[in-house]
Design an enzyme around this catalytic site. Structure first.
Site, short mmCIF file in Angstrom:
data_model
loop_
_atom_site.label_atom_id
_atom_site.label_comp_id
_atom_site.label_asym_id
_atom_site.label_seq_id
_atom_site.Cartn_x
_atom_site.Cartn_y
_atom_site.Cartn_z
CE LYS A 119 29.17 -5.12 14.43
NZ LYS A 119 28.26 -4.57 13.45
CE LYS A 200 34.79 -4.58 10.35
NZ LYS A 200 33.96 -3.95 9.37
CE LYS A 203 28.56 0.92 7.17
NZ LYS A 203 28.09 -0.34 7.75
P1 ATP Z 1 29.66 -1.77 11.24
O1 ATP Z 1 30.85 -1.03 11.72
O2 ATP Z 1 28.38 -1.04 11.43
O3 ATP Z 1 29.59 -3.19 11.70
P2 ATP Z 1 31.05 -2.00 8.79
O4 ATP Z 1 31.71 -0.69 8.55
O5 ATP Z 1 31.87 -3.14 9.27
O6 ATP Z 1 29.79 -1.83 9.70
P3 ATP Z 1 29.32 -3.37 6.92
O7 ATP Z 1 28.11 -2.69 6.46
O8 ATP Z 1 29.12 -4.38 7.97
O9 ATP Z 1 30.41 -2.32 7.41
O10 ATP Z 1 30.11 -3.98 5.71
C1 ATP Z 1 29.88 -3.72 4.37
C2 ATP Z 1 30.98 -4.33 3.54
O11 ATP Z 1 32.20 -3.59 3.74
C3 ATP Z 1 31.33 -5.77 3.92
O12 ATP Z 1 31.60 -6.50 2.75
C4 ATP Z 1 32.56 -5.64 4.76
O13 ATP Z 1 33.36 -6.79 4.72
C5 ATP Z 1 33.25 -4.46 4.09
N1 ATP Z 1 34.12 -3.77 5.04
C6 ATP Z 1 33.73 -3.18 6.19
N2 ATP Z 1 34.77 -2.63 6.82
C7 ATP Z 1 35.87 -2.88 6.04
C8 ATP Z 1 37.26 -2.57 6.16
N3 ATP Z 1 37.71 -1.91 7.20
N4 ATP Z 1 38.10 -2.97 5.18
C9 ATP Z 1 37.63 -3.66 4.10
N5 ATP Z 1 36.33 -3.99 3.94
C10 ATP Z 1 35.45 -3.61 4.89
#
Ligand code: ATP
Ligand code: LTN
Length: 337
Positions: A119, A200, A203
């Site tokens: 990040k 990965k 969002k």
């Molecule tokens: P950001 O992109 O804003 O960092 P994020 O989409 O990675 O956010 P988080 O809110 O940080 O999402 O994560 C919430 C949960 O979803 C965590 O347990 C994270 O491991 C899981 N998660 C996020 N993205 C994935 C993915 N691509 N596949 C599986 N699990 C995910």
């Protein structure tokens, strides 16, 4: 308020950031496991807004996303009578124990965190909160003495640090915290981007075609899946090393249809990517449609505010006791009363 006898149940805590619209990756990797765990465990699920502001957020968008994530928890099947659903900033103990954890964590440990490195990469100005983020996450978990933390694969490293901090605190100040275990599923713990299978699905990716949002209407889901990147072949075969894009789409199919990867491979033998993608879109839509219907009902009913008030009260009742114990162990003079 929940009225059940919770004392013999192990605790579970997890959090999701209101940093954008939740994706199917969040659902498959985390949220659906929250739903599965709520009967067996004493569950606490937080919308972690203090974490979201470690990168810039538009104030109005943050408020909207916070309520939206809470409503999606309920729409996905989390029953607020069983699990406490709350907003992290509504329970001040998080920020307080977060600070104490920051004093316990080493710079070197935090510098090794890959989420921070990713990040911060290429940014001229990086907020200090992005760096200390894992200490706050440790506090989230330790405040509830959670035994299990359901997360996606990307959070493994943060969980290891949380365990290290709990062990360090217990050694230095006496047994205070439960040392938590991550709960990471074998399939679907890392759903990849639709446009780049080396990253990965996330969002906060600026390209909306890289993810399927839980609130995408059916025609948008169909379009995104039909445009999803694939290799030049045509065999629907699970081979993450050589066919990462199609393997990722197969994982999404398997998780949404509730079948094994073998089964997906058999089902689409000799059919080519086009036919597979069409069916994949329908399987995803069939998961999202009922979820979206419930989501819109909940938002319209205005019930979320009450759910969050109750959730914060139940969370604070647990968190404040642990915070007090931690402060006492560290030698803080506690206020009377
Ligand atoms: P950001 O992109 O804003 O960092 P994020 O989409 O990675 O956010 P988080 O809110 O940080 O999402 O994560 C919430 C949960 O979803 C965590 O347990 C994270 O491991 C899981 N998660 C996020 N993205 C994935 C993915 N691509 N596949 C599986 N699990 C995910
Ligand atoms: N760091 C997590 C979100 C998060 C979390 C938590 C997850 C914050 N606090 C406590 C589990 C338990 C993320 O980036 N996905």
């Amino acid at each position: 308020m929940s009225g059940t006898n919770k004392s013999d149940k192990k605790r579970v805590l997890s959090g999701i950031q209101p940093s954008g619209q939740l994706t199917i990756g969040n659902y498959i990797g985390a949220m659906r496991h929250f739903v599965e765990m709520q009967d067996e465990y004493d569950c606490y699920f937080a919308v972690v807004d203090l974490h979201a502001v470690t990168v810039p957020q538009e104030p109005e968008a943050l408020r909207e996303n916070t309520e939206a994530v809470a409503a999606l928890f309920v729409a996905a099947g989390i029953d607020p009578a069983k699990a406490a659903i709350f907003v992290q900033s509504h329970v001040p103990a998080h920020a307080q124990l977060g600070w104490l954890m920051t004093t316990l964590a080493y710079m070197g440990e935090l510098e090794r965190m890959t989420q921070y490195k990713d990040k911060a990469a290429g940014k001229v100005a990086v907020g200090a909160g992005l760096f200390t983020y894992p200490a706050l996450m440790a506090a989230d978990i330790l405040l509830y003495n959670a035994h299990l933390v359901p997360v996606g694969d990307d959070q493994k490293q943060h969980l290891e640090l949380t365990r290290d901090l709990a062990i360090r605190f217990n050694r230095r100040f006496g047994e205070t915290f439960v040392v938590p275990e991550p709960s990471i599923s074998e399939v679907g713990a890392r759903i990849m981007s639709l446009d780049d299978a080396t990253k990965k699905m996330s969002k906060s990716n600026p390209n909306p075609n890289s993810y399927i949002s839980l609130l995408d209407p059916p025609d948008v889901v169909r379009k995104k899946i039909s445009r999803a990147k694939t290799d030049p072949g045509r065999e629907v075969v699970y081979d993450p090393a050589n066919k990462p894009e199609i393997s990722n789409l197969m994982t999404i199919y398997a998780q949404c249809a509730g079948v094994s990867l073998d089964e997906v491979q058999k089902r689409f033998e000799g059919q080519g990517y086009g036919a597979f993608k069409k069916e994949l879109a329908e399987v995803v839509v069939s998961v999202l449609e009922p979820l979206q219907r419930t989501y819109h009902d909940i938002r319209q009913s205005g019930a979320i505010r009450d759910i969050l008030r109750d959730g914060a009260q139940r969370a604070a009742a647990v968190a404040e006791v642990t915070l007090r114990q931690a402060k006492e162990a560290m030698g803080f003079l506690l206020p009377q009363g």
